[in-house]
Write a protein that holds these residues in place. Sequence first.
Motif, PDB file in Angstrom:
ATOM      1  N   THR A   1     -12.660   3.537  10.856  1.00  0.00           N
ATOM      2  CA  THR A   1     -13.162   2.329  10.165  1.00  0.00           C
ATOM      3  C   THR A   1     -13.199   2.600   8.710  1.00  0.00           C
ATOM      4  O   THR A   1     -13.564   3.446   7.955  1.00  0.00           O
ATOM      5  N   GLY A   2     -12.533   1.638   7.851  1.00  0.00           N
ATOM      6  CA  GLY A   2     -12.563   1.622   6.455  1.00  0.00           C
ATOM      7  C   GLY A   2     -11.492   2.573   5.712  1.00  0.00           C
ATOM      8  O   GLY A   2     -11.374   2.503   4.466  1.00  0.00           O
ATOM      9  N   ALA A   3     -10.631   3.231   6.647  1.00  0.00           N
ATOM     10  CA  ALA A   3      -9.816   4.113   6.020  1.00  0.00           C
ATOM     11  C   ALA A   3      -8.498   3.266   5.396  1.00  0.00           C
ATOM     12  O   ALA A   3      -8.127   2.360   5.929  1.00  0.00           O
ATOM     13  N   GLU A   4      -7.872   3.834   4.456  1.00  0.00           N
ATOM     14  CA  GLU A   4      -6.574   3.268   3.730  1.00  0.00           C
ATOM     15  C   GLU A   4      -5.536   4.104   4.235  1.00  0.00           C
ATOM     16  O   GLU A   4      -5.819   5.501   4.747  1.00  0.00           O
ATOM     17  N   HIS A   5      -4.336   3.757   4.115  1.00  0.00           N
ATOM     18  CA  HIS A   5      -3.197   4.654   4.183  1.00  0.00           C
ATOM     19  C   HIS A   5      -3.315   6.194   3.787  1.00  0.00           C
ATOM     20  O   HIS A   5      -3.047   7.198   4.270  1.00  0.00           O
ATOM     21  N   THR A   6      -3.787   6.326   2.318  1.00  0.00           N
ATOM     22  CA  THR A   6      -3.873   7.463   1.712  1.00  0.00           C
ATOM     23  C   THR A   6      -5.183   8.244   2.131  1.00  0.00           C
ATOM     24  O   THR A   6      -5.383   9.293   1.614  1.00  0.00           O
ATOM     25  N   SER A   7      -6.021   7.548   2.798  1.00  0.00           N
ATOM     26  CA  SER A   7      -7.402   8.330   3.165  1.00  0.00           C
ATOM     27  C   SER A   7      -7.305   9.508   3.904  1.00  0.00           C
ATOM     28  O   SER A   7      -7.913  10.396   3.699  1.00  0.00           O
ATOM     29  N   PHE A   8      -6.053   9.656   4.520  1.00  0.00           N
ATOM     30  CA  PHE A   8      -5.946  10.994   5.303  1.00  0.00           C
ATOM     31  C   PHE A   8      -5.378  11.967   4.727  1.00  0.00           C
ATOM     32  O   PHE A   8      -5.102  12.969   5.461  1.00  0.00           O
ATOM     33  N   THR A   9      -5.087  12.045   3.670  1.00  0.00           N
ATOM     34  CA  THR A   9      -4.491  13.018   2.533  1.00  0.00           C
ATOM     35  C   THR A   9      -5.265  13.285   1.365  1.00  0.00           C
ATOM     36  O   THR A   9      -6.322  12.782   1.123  1.00  0.00           O
ATOM     37  N   ASP A  10      -4.809  14.125   0.630  1.00  0.00           N
ATOM     38  CA  ASP A  10      -5.469  14.747  -0.503  1.00  0.00           C
ATOM     39  C   ASP A  10      -5.541  13.468  -1.402  1.00  0.00           C
ATOM     40  O   ASP A  10      -6.617  13.497  -2.450  1.00  0.00           O
ATOM     41  N   LEU A  11      -4.655  12.749  -1.543  1.00  0.00           N
ATOM     42  CA  LEU A  11      -4.658  11.456  -2.519  1.00  0.00           C
ATOM     43  C   LEU A  11      -5.862  10.693  -2.320  1.00  0.00           C
ATOM     44  O   LEU A  11      -5.979   9.993  -3.456  1.00  0.00           O
ATOM     45  N   GLY A  12      -6.613  10.538  -1.287  1.00  0.00           N
ATOM     46  CA  GLY A  12      -7.670   9.784  -1.133  1.00  0.00           C
ATOM     47  C   GLY A  12      -8.889  10.355  -2.279  1.00  0.00           C
ATOM     48  O   GLY A  12      -9.614   9.782  -2.638  1.00  0.00           O
ATOM     49  N   VAL A  13      -8.855  11.695  -1.883  1.00  0.00           N
ATOM     50  CA  VAL A  13      -9.881  12.585  -2.613  1.00  0.00           C
ATOM     51  C   VAL A  13      -9.579  12.262  -4.213  1.00  0.00           C
ATOM     52  O   VAL A  13     -10.521  12.109  -5.080  1.00  0.00           O
TER      53      VAL A  13
ATOM     54  N   HIS B   1       6.588   9.728   3.398  1.00  0.00           N
ATOM     55  CA  HIS B   1       7.927   9.464   2.703  1.00  0.00           C
ATOM     56  C   HIS B   1       7.393   9.334   0.904  1.00  0.00           C
ATOM     57  O   HIS B   1       6.409   8.475   0.960  1.00  0.00           O
ATOM     58  N   THR B   2       8.268   9.990   0.316  1.00  0.00           N
ATOM     59  CA  THR B   2       8.120   9.924  -1.418  1.00  0.00           C
ATOM     60  C   THR B   2       6.966  10.904  -1.581  1.00  0.00           C
ATOM     61  O   THR B   2       6.725  11.220  -2.876  1.00  0.00           O
ATOM     62  N   LYS B   3       6.329  11.203  -0.722  1.00  0.00           N
ATOM     63  CA  LYS B   3       4.814  12.258  -0.878  1.00  0.00           C
ATOM     64  C   LYS B   3       5.455  13.709  -0.853  1.00  0.00           C
ATOM     65  O   LYS B   3       6.152  14.014   0.035  1.00  0.00           O
ATOM     66  N   PRO B   4       4.745  14.737  -1.688  1.00  0.00           N
ATOM     67  CA  PRO B   4       5.178  16.047  -1.692  1.00  0.00           C
ATOM     68  C   PRO B   4       4.193  16.757  -0.587  1.00  0.00           C
ATOM     69  O   PRO B   4       3.296  16.202   0.009  1.00  0.00           O
ATOM     70  N   ARG B   5       4.763  17.747  -0.094  1.00  0.00           N
ATOM     71  CA  ARG B   5       3.854  18.407   0.828  1.00  0.00           C
ATOM     72  C   ARG B   5       2.657  19.067   0.497  1.00  0.00           C
ATOM     73  O   ARG B   5       1.641  19.065   1.517  1.00  0.00           O
ATOM     74  N   SER B   6       2.478  18.726  -0.828  1.00  0.00           N
ATOM     75  CA  SER B   6       1.105  19.481  -1.351  1.00  0.00           C
ATOM     76  C   SER B   6       0.017  18.266  -1.179  1.00  0.00           C
ATOM     77  O   SER B   6      -1.060  18.676  -1.190  1.00  0.00           O
ATOM     78  N   GLU B   7       0.368  17.104  -0.782  1.00  0.00           N
ATOM     79  CA  GLU B   7      -0.686  16.144  -0.519  1.00  0.00           C
ATOM     80  C   GLU B   7      -1.426  16.374   0.879  1.00  0.00           C
ATOM     81  O   GLU B   7      -2.570  15.854   1.184  1.00  0.00           O
ATOM     82  N   LEU B   8      -0.937  17.410   1.815  1.00  0.00           N
ATOM     83  CA  LEU B   8      -1.604  17.662   2.933  1.00  0.00           C
ATOM     84  C   LEU B   8      -2.290  19.248   2.742  1.00  0.00           C
ATOM     85  O   LEU B   8      -2.531  19.731   3.760  1.00  0.00           O
ATOM     86  N   THR B   9      -2.585  19.721   1.357  1.00  0.00           N
ATOM     87  CA  THR B   9      -3.173  20.981   1.117  1.00  0.00           C
ATOM     88  C   THR B   9      -4.555  21.211   1.820  1.00  0.00           C
ATOM     89  O   THR B   9      -4.815  21.988   2.446  1.00  0.00           O
ATOM     90  N   ALA B  10      -5.290  19.951   1.592  1.00  0.00           N
ATOM     91  CA  ALA B  10      -6.838  20.123   2.123  1.00  0.00           C
ATOM     92  C   ALA B  10      -6.878  20.441   3.744  1.00  0.00           C
ATOM     93  O   ALA B  10      -7.512  21.360   4.136  1.00  0.00           O
ATOM     94  N   LEU B  11      -5.863  19.693   4.281  1.00  0.00           N
ATOM     95  CA  LEU B  11      -5.926  20.033   6.053  1.00  0.00           C
ATOM     96  C   LEU B  11      -5.385  21.347   6.185  1.00  0.00           C
ATOM     97  O   LEU B  11      -5.724  21.977   6.931  1.00  0.00           O
ATOM     98  N   ALA B  12      -4.146  21.599   5.328  1.00  0.00           N
ATOM     99  CA  ALA B  12      -3.556  23.009   5.644  1.00  0.00           C
ATOM    100  C   ALA B  12      -4.582  24.167   5.372  1.00  0.00           C
ATOM    101  O   ALA B  12      -4.791  24.975   6.069  1.00  0.00           O
ATOM    102  N   GLU B  13      -5.298  24.041   4.222  1.00  0.00           N
ATOM    103  CA  GLU B  13      -6.317  25.111   3.794  1.00  0.00           C
ATOM    104  C   GLU B  13      -7.427  25.079   5.295  1.00  0.00           C
ATOM    105  O   GLU B  13      -7.855  25.925   5.531  1.00  0.00           O
ATOM    106  N   ASP B  14      -7.795  23.899   5.506  1.00  0.00           N
ATOM    107  CA  ASP B  14      -8.886  24.019   6.459  1.00  0.00           C
ATOM    108  C   ASP B  14      -8.453  24.709   7.944  1.00  0.00           C
ATOM    109  O   ASP B  14      -9.070  25.573   8.445  1.00  0.00           O
ATOM    110  N   LEU B  15      -7.278  24.268   8.264  1.00  0.00           N
ATOM    111  CA  LEU B  15      -6.645  24.931   9.391  1.00  0.00           C
ATOM    112  C   LEU B  15      -6.312  26.380   9.237  1.00  0.00           C
ATOM    113  O   LEU B  15      -6.680  27.384  10.283  1.00  0.00           O
ATOM    114  N   ALA B  16      -6.131  27.023   8.170  1.00  0.00           N
ATOM    115  CA  ALA B  16      -5.765  28.105   7.699  1.00  0.00           C
ATOM    116  C   ALA B  16      -7.237  29.012   8.033  1.00  0.00           C
ATOM    117  O   ALA B  16      -7.340  30.156   8.392  1.00  0.00           O
ATOM    118  N   SER B  17      -8.186  28.297   7.483  1.00  0.00           N
ATOM    119  CA  SER B  17      -9.783  29.147   7.319  1.00  0.00           C
ATOM    120  C   SER B  17     -10.091  28.966   8.968  1.00  0.00           C
ATOM    121  O   SER B  17     -10.984  29.861   8.970  1.00  0.00           O
TER     122      SER B  17
END
Length: 318
Positions: free
Chosen positions: A243-255, A70-86
């Motif tokens: 372990t050690g992850a925060e909410h944003t860690s699973f998206t591009d925003l952590g990087v 919520h409040t986040k754009p679809r682009s926050e999942l770009t790294a995951l999407a690119e990896d799956l496409a590859s």
Amino acid sequence: MATLWYPAESPGRKRASYMTPKESELLLKSGGITGVPADTLSRTRTNAFTDAGPAGRRRGLPLVVLSPGHTKPRSELTALAEDLASRGYVVAAIDHTYENVATTFPDGRVATCVTCGIEKDPAWWGKLAKSRAADVSFVLDRLTGARPRWKGARLIDPSRIAMAGHSVGGASTIAAMLGDSRIRAGADVDGTTEVRIPARGLARPFLFLGRSAAYTPGGGDAAATWERDWKQLTGWKRWLLVTGAEHTSFTDLGVLADQLGIDTGAGIPGARAMDITRRYVAAFFDLHLRKRSQPLLDKPSPRYPEVEHCSPETKTCR
């Protein structure tokens, strides 16, 4: 609005933008981030091209739908999407209009966040998840229906469709699976669930992937929603915590936060968390959409010691 990633015949000439300058400005502003140029995220480079022709044989590619937080754009999942496409997937990431700080349409119109200022309770989040499920079904209709809206739609295998999402996008995966039998497998990435699975259960494969601080079995309200759903998931299922992850860690925003010098409180580098997210989500889809054995999902891995396999029945993780 939706973005599609897919295997390409060859590189194109024009790099895909990460987001528009206005989207960058409003996303940074919503996070209270100062001292960073407003257009920083619109100047972020991606690995995709906008003019690359799709590759593959007819009905040869599985499809994964992604839904952001919520409040986040679809682009926050770009790294995951690119990896799956590859790896040979078609990926469709959805912006749920008026639930994101900024969604830019082709005509230049920008829709901002109407839901941000609404007072929220569990019932509201459940309603939101059901609304997102309707969005997902709409996109599937447009990609796999009689008159698809994408020129490469013939490559999609309509019998191999799955969904994953982050935060409420992950929680919405359950609602989407309950409402649409085309979705054969689902993954909730760090999302507290509000839509209850009915007594008949949900027999399709499901993955919970989250941060240990919030979703350790028996550990609190967030984990309790997963424990409730776990009992109703009657097919293949896993509960994995990082372990050690925060909410944003699973998206591009952590990087991106690491690169901008912003402390998110995570005890794991953003790049490492993204590597884990990509690897485990891909393993889940490879197992259930491609029938490829994935030992990674069966027990802890020395390559990824941060990832714990949890048993809610015994309230233990290893």
